[in-house]
Design an enzyme around this catalytic site. Structure first.
Site, short mmCIF file in Angstrom:
data_model
loop_
_atom_site.label_atom_id
_atom_site.label_comp_id
_atom_site.label_asym_id
_atom_site.label_seq_id
_atom_site.Cartn_x
_atom_site.Cartn_y
_atom_site.Cartn_z
N LYS B 338 0.81 -1.22 0.00
CA LYS B 338 0.00 0.00 0.00
C LYS B 338 0.84 1.28 0.00
CE LYS B 338 -3.52 -2.81 1.70
NZ LYS B 338 -4.89 -2.99 2.06
N HIS B 502 -13.76 20.42 -17.94
CA HIS B 502 -14.29 20.46 -16.59
C HIS B 502 -15.47 21.43 -16.51
CE1 HIS B 502 -11.89 17.91 -14.03
NE2 HIS B 502 -10.84 18.20 -14.76
#
Lengths: 509, 509, 509, 509
Positions: B338, B502
């Site tokens: 991780k 966007h």
């Protein structure tokens, strides 16, 4: 795509195609509101088109070229497209040159030239159905049917949504339903923040067994130590444009100019947002490139889009002021958005937040069955491991808490990549252990993104983090939760019962 | 927590407490099945306890110390706890020393000593309700009520689950409902893999507007180029124990011994799993530490737990064979679970998978309005930016696709941290552009973890990735999707219409 | 070494020993000029010493304790040592506690306590001979004889020095002679700098065959392209103290206080140097640590010692102003002196200098037998390699030029570690190749260190870089030379004649 | 430089020029010994040349094309150049195409085509004088005169050499004298190595005041602790070629083929050296590139050239066996020669060597005035600093010792860049401190390079490191010396007397 000057580059020619009336192509205005007062030349493949029969279309307005004049100009707003329709035979397949000259306010005469292609329409593929109202129940159902047609899978659970689908407009396209991630709780966790103070019940969405139990166990240690102290140390969000010059000296001069014009740049950048403030511009010179990081505060929003708009507005002016700029890109990989990096570890991205605690020896022994010395020894060895591995994170499992909280609370899960960067440190203290974790690039929001969706808003409400002025509290809560997991896992490794925890809760082969 | 020898260290004394019958404490067997044949000494604070009145409890079996003998031994299995109950006055608050000597098979006489505490019970805190059957509707409802009591928030949307909650056993603790992440689709995407072949409709769970649209746009380019070619280049999952010695030379000798005993170690490791195979042990020597990476294949599972168990089994034997080991930790931060890291970029974690495509110039121009040269130039500048920034990823947005696919398909979202590590490369090719992305540490599974949950299984089914033997196909699909996004965003930056995308789709202030 | 307060920590007790007169120990004043007005207590192992017979010695001044008073104080200057001589029997071997209380200006009453040891003198070892005048011919000869006695090696060549050995005072201790590194020349190289302009003959000291030839070859390309353009982009030298607090919040408050007190800090820092100027203080917060980088310009000196002194002076004041500082270290590893690092690549250490050139295609073909396209292709592949490898340098051989120039010109060769960090970039340009190298942390000096030694001064004179105001010229020359080598080696790799160059010139087995 | 096939690419056409007899050009044989049996075509700019008047020249042999035949072939050895002289008018300035077809053993008919240029000779520049015997006193004097002519500097000290200049052949080109670096000694240092055992007097060449004194001080601590224990943990030197394919799958198949053909590859590689042994080939797949690291042992030599030759020999065969290889580079930046990198920290380059010591508390207190606890605390803080800074070295000053020893002992000073990479670790031990340093990529040699030069050989002799079989002893000595410096500087920082040490010995403004 070749253009004659830098200003022209901000316009793009594209979409050359044959219509039933003849060849047509489009120009998109990428930078400034303008007014078209004359079209003086249109050439295709070097041959002038007949302007008397040529039409110009913007939105629903259709004008003949001849009708456009100083007295009867055509407004050409930012981000609108202008289509030119020529009367001529259809163009053959392949590349064609298009050249145009026109007069417009406030730029005067502009000419540009580009190459585009006439192509065969691509092989037929099934298309995802779209609708006028693309977030309507009808549009969604059509897409679910499409999924069945294409894949043979009839969605049942993935099709569920417990609220009005219109609410997801702005959060997703091509909606078909929701992913359901199991949601558990850990805590309550006592947080002694500057913004978050009290006991918090932490919502964690995950499919990984033992995760919630592991964090819950760490929280017991924090609570028994009087709670975790959390501090937001810094706050900034950035967009990192790069400006390219003919030489390193021009880049250097530009970097100086930039600092001298900060006030003007800030004004332009901030004109696009009611919230964002430009804090500073970092400049990193390499070769003939001036890499910049425009640093902003963005209120309760994560702010990546906010800073993109603001920076774009500022760079538009910058580019027009500094003709020696040869190229510029709004992003240069130095932001470094959704990527862990040294620059973010050093310079902060989002919130820089520390969680720290002094754990009495007795608490550690009682709850975790380890001594402070054992944890410090493991931590020193793990540091050598982290150094050897070339990691940008010497913590153990920060991404577990962050992913689970992000999914529960409507944060952008892709930001786990950079948000999980962590520095951890432990040292012996008076009959106990001091442990701290610093998250230098934690991206959180209590406004915008997925925070307003009904389920996500409920989880934020559980944390008392919905509504304005709550983003720092959320950052503190995330950091405190992360620290709980670090203590829990470090203790488990040190006490050797790590696998057995998975054995008891997890679902293994 | 101090123990007298290394073997003893594998047992932990803990939970010293006063019961109504007198002081009691517990010993957990951490390593081997054993049989207790005699208890010869029990001392508290240096004073011998009366063995005639002392009882030993394992599970539901209660035995007087006197009754334990060679003829009437007491089985003490791995991971069970043995409680010793002494007849004596209650112990005072504070630290106490406990010492024990006993005889057991196959170890002979063992003695150990530890310090533990008698403490005041911690301040009353509300506790998360737990149940006999903790995944029952009743238990879940009780916890929802608890959430309301503690936070004042009545969960409505976060409380929903569209299937039998018992199914989440092994995936989460303290379940209260599910997080609902909006789910959209992109594609179909043509994948020319070795395992995935054909057109795939990609499920993406996200709350970030424009993400699905951006990937969808990149897929058009890939499709128009004949599809994306995907190749799994390597596959391994690791647990990275560290063994600590008195000197660097002992560590070096151990590293050699390890390679000489690979067959035995593999046998022990693989005895714990029907699927995992030990491929090799990498060793990294630093100081007097031997850092190891045990590399396994793990079939269709991500395998982190599988390799933990397997490695623990092997190290148990190793530790018993090599008495010069001073300490060992099952994880040394070199896995690097991780966390993105150089070691994983080099040595692979999970799947190492490449997606590549040759995009004709014309396709790039038509769909993306950019030239191959423009993308190569941007890529060179972005590389300088990535280098400057100290990132381990010179890609642009790999984590977006990975997070959205992971959530949709029951993958571990915390693995976005390492899975999103990416190397990207583009170069001019015959009238077009070669672009490739390599994901060196992509953790995916089609078995175990969250893959069997109803919604998640549906999304995997959409990708024809449910059932055995599908994990490489899933890796190819993820890589192909990631490449679509890289092309889309690089083109947008190069063509300057990034913000406007966007603007059109996103929900900004 | 335990002290009772932070101020006391700035003094160290040490050197407890038995003299013929009785026990004695020393205290060193580490921070401020002070005046001793009274000694009120001296205890050894908890027993008070007889103050009437105790003497205090500073330098050559011997005072009885009783004679010290307000009227007859004893000056105790910064960095002097005070010896206390007690009348008592000799102390036994082992640890002893020493406690003292005294009154001094400007601090008032101070007390401290420390543990020190009486030890057996260590086993006899031959000692390197030292002299009153340690750089005299006599001292040097004695050491050469010592080398012969200890090692049996009679130095002949290593014993040579062509100048007065007194000149090396300040450059080395325990001098025995000189290392002789073969010195060659390359060029002349045409440099178009802002400080260095014209043709330069480059002195290179090395024992590696082909090095000079390789650089010479690259210089031909640069010359034929009109010379290399060099630009110093930034300049700063730093010392990086860290201040440690009880909490992250105190660290954050301190960081703000630091910026508010910049003027005062700069004044104090600059009071120690006639040249150095404090530019700024960078702060990096992590946990309860405030890591700082004090950035200075240091004129023509490399300046590491200059900034140490300046920073120490400033921190002395800081520490006295901020009693909440728990510890501080003058260096925190963030400088990062003599180590390559991301922070230096980003933030500059020494000079940040770029060398760039536009090489006509024809020149590359004629001199190097390669095309611009071949070099760009190699460069793209080498970039992937550099990224994979986790290097902080995507160049090829910058350290070769830097080490050879540093040795020739009296620079600190240990700085090769950080000075050789390099970013290289090449791209196709109008019928040719643009190549640039940026050295972000090049440490050079034309004053101080080894620059005034006779041989070193000659080499600097060859470059017209001796005397004041020349350091930027030297930085430009180094960068230009480095670029020559990059082009040479990249061409050799691309054209496959790399090994053969070594064959022809090198001395291989 | 364009060639028609991969095999042809191994030949280079170049040096097209007009001679008095007509145009001439050269072909260099880069790969295999061959025999020319026929020349069948020579074309310039598409026009066939008259073969009857064309001559072929190799070395001093001049043959008419017509005279070359199966019966009278012309040997064309590896690395020789063949010149073709055509009877034709002089070629105009600018690019020209040259095409050739010829028959040779063992390749059959080969044809190639290239573009080269006829250029104006470049502007006259003064040239560094070269001689038949370029290392003769005469040649050297001529160059010193040249230095005077060009720069006006009359070399006196830089001109000195205390031995026969012919000895430097193979170590440098364009020799003019030597750099004289002041040489001091530290120690004796007690080393408890496996190869170096006893007391060593350490020669250190530096111009930085306090360096020798600082190391000397650290050695006292090591000696008083019984000496430093040094261990060579690993040993390998590498060349890192990259092979480029059309697809990732071809690269993957190649990586497998490589492992299957290790024996043959090792045989070919080792045929070029009497010493080097191929240990293994590491492969790192990214995109369609197979990056390799060929790992060798190289005896007492550093071995960079040895492994280049060996790898080139092996890759020549590889390239001929695998026609799907599109490009290959002998070096891919993954070696990573003269650059610090994660890959070298993990996988070793040169020697991986650890020095470790257990320092009694009393020794540390007596000699350094610090406690073990103080050093451990500083070390933990410095680790956070190193992590923050993105350094690949958490040590303090390894490069100081390494540069000074390298210069004294004829090692390659450019290797300071990678050799100074260091991992340092300290922890509390029974009443004392365990400290260890691991140098993962230390490049040392006792044979080859500068080791045989008279002064350098003397310094090696002082360390008993001249002659065969000594390289590991040298590695141990370097590591032990480095550790001395780490302890010394860490103590100085912890005890706050760091600046004052510079004050006392250094020459500061």
């Amino acid at each position: 795509m070749v253009s004659l000057s830098f200003v022209n580059r901000l316009y793009t020619v594209g979409s050359l195609r044959n219509t039933e009336h003849g060849p047509a192509y489009r120009v998109k205005n990428r930078l400034f509101d303008a007014t078209l007062t004359r079209v003086t030349k249109i050439e295709i493949d070097g041959e002038a088109c007949d302007l008397t029969t040529t039409e110009v279309v913007i939105g629903t307005v259709v004008r003949s070229v001849g009708s456009i004049s100083d007295d009867s100009p055509l407004p050409f707003s930012l981000r609108t497209e202008l289509e030119v329709r020529v009367t001529a035979p259809p163009l053959a397949e392949g590349p064609h040159t298009v050249a145009t000259e026109f007069v417009c306010e406030p730029f005067g005469t502009l000419e540009f030239e580009a190459v585009d292609y006439i192509v065969q329409p691509p092989a037929e593929r099934p298309h995802i159905p779209r609708h006028e109202d693309d977030w309507s129940a009808e549009a969604i159902q059509e897409r679910r049917d499409f999924v069945f047609d294409v894949t043979g899978v009839r969605l049942e659970h993935a099709a569920r949504i417990s609220y009005d689908t219109e609410l997801t407009r702005g959060n997703i396209e091509h909606l078909i339903g929701t992913a359901q991630v199991p949601l558990g709780i850990a805590g309550p966790l006592r947080i002694n923040g500057e913004h978050a103070q009290g006991e918090y019940l932490i919502p964690l969405a995950t499919t990984e067994g033992t995760l919630v139990a592991s964090y819950n166990r760490g929280m017991k240690v924090l609570n028994a130590s009087g709670g975790v102290t959390c501090t937001v140390q810094d706050d900034s969000m950035q967009r990192a444009p790069v400006f390219i010059f003919d030489s390193a000296r021009e880049a250097r001069a530009f970097a100086q100019w930039l600092q001298q014009n900060l006030a003007k740049i800030a004004e332009l950048a901030e004109s696009t947002t009611s919230v964002g403030k430009l804090l500073r511009i970092e400049t990193y010179l390499a070769h003939r490139f001036a890499f910049c990081r425009f640093d902003y505060t963005t209120g309760d929003a994560a702010g990546q889009n906010m800073v993109s708009k603001a920076t774009f507005a500022a760079t538009s002016w910058i580019v027009s002021e500094r003709p020696e700029i040869r190229h510029f890109y709004l992003e240069s990989n130095l932001a470094t958005d959704k990527k862990p990096s040294s620059v973010n570890v050093m310079q902060t991205r989002g919130k820089r937040v520390t969680a720290e605690v002094l754990i009495p020896r007795q608490v550690l022994g009682q709850v975790m069955r380890v001594t402070p010395e054992a944890l410090v020894r493991h931590s020193a060895v793990a540091n050598v491991g982290a150094f050897l591995s070339g990691a940008v994170n010497n913590g153990l499992q920060s991404s577990n808490a962050i992913a689970a909280l992000f999914i529960a609370c409507g944060q952008d899960a892709a930001n786990v990549a950079e948000s999980s960067a962590a520095l951890i440190h432990s040292e012996l203290a008076d009959d106990g252990l001091y442990v701290a974790i610093t998250l230098p690039s934690l991206i959180v929001a209590t406004y915008g993104g997925g925070t307003a969706l009904p389920q996500q808003a409920e989880c934020l409400a559980m944390l008392d983090c919905s509504g304005p002025g709550k983003v720092n509290a959320l950052a503190e809560i995330v950091a405190g939760t992360v620290l709980a997991g670090e203590i829990s896992l470090a203790s488990a490794i040190s006490a050797l019962d790590w696998v057995s925890a998975h054995e008891q809760y997890g679902r293994n082969r």
